[in-house]
Write a protein that holds these residues in place. Sequence first.
Motif, short mmCIF file in Angstrom:
data_model
loop_
_atom_site.label_atom_id
_atom_site.label_comp_id
_atom_site.label_asym_id
_atom_site.label_seq_id
_atom_site.Cartn_x
_atom_site.Cartn_y
_atom_site.Cartn_z
N GLY A 21 0.62 -1.25 0.08
CA GLY A 21 -0.23 -0.22 -0.02
C GLY A 21 0.94 1.23 -0.12
O GLY A 21 0.21 2.16 0.16
N GLY A 22 2.07 1.22 -0.33
CA GLY A 22 2.83 2.28 -0.48
C GLY A 22 4.23 1.98 -1.06
O GLY A 22 4.44 0.97 -1.30
N HIS A 23 4.98 2.85 -0.87
CA HIS A 23 6.58 2.73 -1.07
C HIS A 23 7.34 2.51 0.05
O HIS A 23 7.44 3.22 1.12
CB HIS A 23 6.98 3.92 -2.12
N VAL A 24 8.45 1.51 -0.14
CA VAL A 24 9.65 1.15 0.71
C VAL A 24 10.88 1.77 0.36
O VAL A 24 10.99 1.11 -0.73
CB VAL A 24 9.50 -0.12 1.54
N LEU A 25 11.31 2.59 0.89
CA LEU A 25 12.74 3.14 0.54
C LEU A 25 13.86 2.94 1.56
O LEU A 25 13.45 3.23 2.79
CB LEU A 25 12.52 4.63 0.17
#
Length: 109
Positions: A21-25
């Motif tokens: 559900g999002g971006h992991v950086l």
Amino acid sequence: MTDKAPEIRHLNDAFRRSFIGGHVLLTSGVAALDETQRRALLRSVRAFEAFDSDNDPFAEHDFGAIDLEGSRFFWKIDYYGPDMESGSPDPSNPEVTRRALTVMRAEEY
């Protein structure tokens, strides 16, 4: 704490625990860890529950600090609009919010 904090907290916890559900950086310092260390760190981020008034003053569960093998790491969730260039107008609304979770060494903050 805002009146929308419970919804934001729920969305942040769901994203952080699943990385869906999002971006992991990962910063360069985290990416440089060997695979075993990196996996342990990401498991610790997912399992993090040590929220208190110091690291979570708005009760949104959007920041944490982890000590792992003698090093300190931070993770932080930021809220962006659908274009991923501007801030979200309402982090409690997943229709207008894209989440980005950044994992970094404390010295990279």
